[in-house]
Design a protein around this motif. Structure first.
Motif, mmCIF file in Angstrom:
data_model
loop_
_atom_site.group_PDB
_atom_site.id
_atom_site.type_symbol
_atom_site.label_atom_id
_atom_site.label_comp_id
_atom_site.label_asym_id
_atom_site.label_seq_id
_atom_site.Cartn_x
_atom_site.Cartn_y
_atom_site.Cartn_z
ATOM 1 N N SER A 455 0.814 -1.220 0.000
ATOM 2 C CA SER A 455 0.000 0.000 0.000
ATOM 3 C C SER A 455 0.847 1.269 0.000
ATOM 4 N N LEU A 456 2.123 1.150 0.320
ATOM 5 C CA LEU A 456 3.002 2.324 0.331
ATOM 6 C C LEU A 456 3.384 2.786 -1.070
ATOM 7 N N GLY A 457 3.407 1.869 -2.030
ATOM 8 C CA GLY A 457 3.870 2.290 -3.346
ATOM 9 C C GLY A 457 3.457 1.409 -4.496
ATOM 10 N N ALA A 458 3.661 0.103 -4.387
ATOM 11 C CA ALA A 458 3.381 -0.805 -5.500
ATOM 12 C C ALA A 458 1.918 -0.774 -5.903
ATOM 13 N N GLY A 459 1.023 -0.516 -4.952
ATOM 14 C CA GLY A 459 -0.392 -0.434 -5.267
ATOM 15 C C GLY A 459 -0.789 0.874 -5.927
ATOM 16 N N PRO A 460 -0.577 2.024 -5.246
ATOM 17 C CA PRO A 460 -1.097 3.280 -5.777
ATOM 18 C C PRO A 460 -0.241 3.976 -6.826
ATOM 19 N N VAL A 461 1.078 3.757 -6.828
ATOM 20 C CA VAL A 461 1.954 4.598 -7.639
ATOM 21 C C VAL A 461 1.873 4.331 -9.148
ATOM 22 N N PRO A 462 1.862 3.056 -9.618
ATOM 23 C CA PRO A 462 1.899 2.865 -11.072
ATOM 24 C C PRO A 462 0.798 3.599 -11.832
ATOM 25 N N ALA A 463 -0.451 3.511 -11.373
ATOM 26 C CA ALA A 463 -1.544 4.184 -12.087
ATOM 27 C C ALA A 463 -1.409 5.698 -12.037
ATOM 28 N N LEU A 464 -0.728 6.224 -11.019
ATOM 29 C CA LEU A 464 -0.484 7.663 -10.916
ATOM 30 C C LEU A 464 0.703 8.084 -11.777
ATOM 31 N N LEU A 465 1.756 7.279 -11.775
ATOM 32 C CA LEU A 465 3.004 7.646 -12.441
ATOM 33 C C LEU A 465 2.902 7.603 -13.966
ATOM 34 N N LEU A 466 2.174 6.617 -14.487
ATOM 35 C CA LEU A 466 2.195 6.407 -15.938
ATOM 36 C C LEU A 466 1.677 7.589 -16.742
ATOM 37 N N PRO A 467 0.521 8.183 -16.391
ATOM 38 C CA PRO A 467 0.092 9.356 -17.167
ATOM 39 C C PRO A 467 1.068 10.523 -17.060
ATOM 40 N N GLU A 468 1.920 10.512 -16.028
ATOM 41 C CA GLU A 468 2.891 11.593 -15.862
ATOM 42 C C GLU A 468 4.084 11.439 -16.799
ATOM 43 N N ILE A 469 4.545 10.208 -17.028
ATOM 44 C CA ILE A 469 5.777 10.016 -17.798
ATOM 45 C C ILE A 469 5.540 9.861 -19.294
ATOM 46 N N PHE A 470 4.281 9.642 -19.698
ATOM 47 C CA PHE A 470 4.006 9.476 -21.124
ATOM 48 C C PHE A 470 3.748 10.823 -21.781
#
Length: 547
Positions: A455-470
């Protein structure tokens, strides 16, 4: 805003422009930000102890009040993003523009979009309590194969929907795609609620799956594109919160089943309500300014910016969009463009993050959590689910408060490292004879620590990070491709997990998951760049310079 630029080679193989920003005189003053964050809860299948077929997307609660839209950046002391360069150098990239106090509003439109996330979680969870009762009604109580189809058809539909969502979002825009998405969600809810045969039920589940697959792609995409830079991480985690709320709502909706076996039809029918509200809400929601600018619709983009950020921010945001090269003469990206040398490295990062998320074993831990807790004397399934849920609440409360301060990359690395250690503890608790007297307690501790770490990162971060880096040109399709990887890997793991456990044993499987988590840490350290405090346009300039 004036800027001078020179180029260095970034760790993804791109030329990263180093920007030295010279502020205009009118911008040289201190601005303030009031941002109150509250509790967050993060989980996917972990929220309510769902089976291994459920998606393990995190859930996060962030309540931003009293100035969510009061944005800042100091002109003299700018935030920076550190990108690891290929030669080992650290590159400081300063923001393009400071931001003034905003009279716009973002939170209501984020809330409307998150109706899609509620439906995501609800459709995942609703079948768990209802399966026994609908199986009796539809005459498949003794047919486990057809029961499996009722459950897994949703995942198959979600895979199709996740790939479709990107193309629809690029062609029709984000808000119109939400409205189109409501069609299969509404029809699916009606068909499953009124089904008199298993065939109708499966068709309804397939349509609902297509709907939540589209939602899984466009909800984080839309939120990232309309959120102010300073609180994008916080608002992005709201998407994950509402997935968990949807799962918990399905759990609560199943409580009357014991007294009313026909209640399962109402459970499925309820899903039509948020679907209708989603379609209506998007009628009044602004389109993504970034998509509008990319389509050359400048007046509409300015109107959306005024609604979201206030008239004070129109000039600055439009300036950033121009600097990022949006609305250029480049044609809209096709699917094959994602695999070109220009974009493949950053697209592969997105797909890899979701692959690591699934291969790290979250569904396995949830699947065995009930048995683990019983070995420690916790016989109640409700108590087990509550303990797992409490771990998610606590972990995501921490993650939410750190998302825009510590950054996405550090949370991901910490998360996967903790998951590796927890998996190792779980494996040893099943095999080491010296630990036999404490095996039950250690297994519970390992499970709770694993869910907490997830819950610290592997869960919430990918869906948040991807629209940022594309890059904006590929953002919708790249997010869809990454989410497709998520759904496919989730389906395959759910299909073969028990067979692998029966062949190698749960301890060996847990040890393998620990190895995957360790590999994820190394991969993230070498390939993921930090995005906190950066506008989407600044990140695009850094990672995807025009060639």
């Amino acid at each position: 805003m004036l800027a001078s630029t020179h180029l260095v080679k970034g760790n993804l193989g791109f030329e990263i422009p180093k920007r030295r920003v010279l502020p205009r005189f009118s911008e040289v003053r201190q601005r303030s930000l009031t941002l109150n964050r509250s509790l967050c809860i993060q989980s996917g299948s972990t929220c309510s102890g769902l089976s291994s077929g459920d998606v393990s997307m995190g859930a996060g609660l962030v309540r931003a009040t009293n100035g969510v839209q009061t944005a800042i950046r100091s002109s003299f002391k700018s935030r920076s993003i550190k990108a690891q360069a290929s030669g080992g150098d650290i590159e400081d990239l300063t923001p393009i523009n400071p931001q003034e106090k905003s009279s716009g509003t973002v939170l209501p439109f984020v809330g409307v979009a998150c109706l899609g996330a509620i439906l995501f979680g609800y459709h995942l969870g609703v079948v768990n309590g209802a399966l026994e009762y609908l199986a009796k009604d539809l005459g498949i109580a003794e047919n486990t194969v057809l029961q499996g189809w009722v459950v897994s058809t949703l995942l198959a539909g979600a895979t199709v929907g996740s790939f479709t969502g990107g193309s629809l979002a690029d062609k029709f825009g984000r808000t119109r795609t939400f409205q189109l998405d409501a069609i299969p969600l509404i029809i699916g809810a009606i068909l499953t609620a009124t089904a008199q045969s298993v065939q109708t039920m499966i068709i309804g589940r397939l349509l609902a799956g297509i709907g939540i697959g589209i939602s899984s792609a466009i909800v984080p995409l839309y939120i990232s594109e309309i959120s102010p830079t300073e609180i994008r991480g916080a608002l992005g985690s709201i998407n994950q919160l509402f997935i968990c709320i949807g799962i918990l709502a399905a759990l609560v909706a199943g409580l009357p089943l014991a007294g009313n076996p026909q209640w399962w039809r109402t459970m499925f029918g309820i899903a039509a309500v948020p679907s209708i509200l989603l379609a209506l809400g998007m009628t009044f929601s602004p389109e993504s300014p970034r998509w509008l600018y990319q389509q050359g619709k400048l007046p509409e983009a300015e109107k959306a910016i005024r609604t979201l950020y206030g008239k004070e921010r129109v000039a600055d945001v439009m300036h950033e969009l121009r600097n990022a090269g949006q609305g250029s003469t480049e044609p809209e990206a096709g699917w094959f463009d994602l695999f070109s040398s220009r974009y493949w490295k950053v697209v592969s990062v997105g797909a890899a993050l979701f692959l690591f998320q699934q291969l790290a074993g979250i569904n396995a831990v949830v699947y065995y959590s009930t048995a683990v807790f019983r070995s420690a004397g916790i016989a109640s399934d409700v108590a087990a689910s509550a303990l797992v849920g409490a771990s998610n609440v606590f972990g995501t409360a921490i993650a939410s408060s750190l998302m825009d301060r510590q950054g996405r990359k550090s949370l991901l690395m910490t998360s996967f490292a903790g998951m590796a250690a927890s998996m190792l503890l779980l494996s040893l608790s099943f095999t080491w004879k010296v630990l036999a007297p404490y095996s039950g307690t250690l297994a519970v501790v390992g499970t709770v620590l694993y869910v907490l770490s997830f819950s610290l990162g592997a869960g919430p971060v990918p869906a948040l990070l991807l629209p940022e880096i594309f890059a904006s040109r590929i953002r919708a399709k790249a997010v869809a491709l990454s989410l497709g990887t998520h759904w496919i890997s989730n389906f395959v793991i759910g299909l073969y997990f028990l067979s692998v456990v029966n062949k190698f044993g749960i301890s060996s499987v847990y040890l393998g998951f620990a190895g995957v988590c360790a590999l994820a840490v190394l991969y993230i350290a070498g390939n993921v760049v930090e995005t906190k405090g950066r506008s989407l346009e600044e990140i695009e300039l850094a990672l995807n310079p025009t060639t």
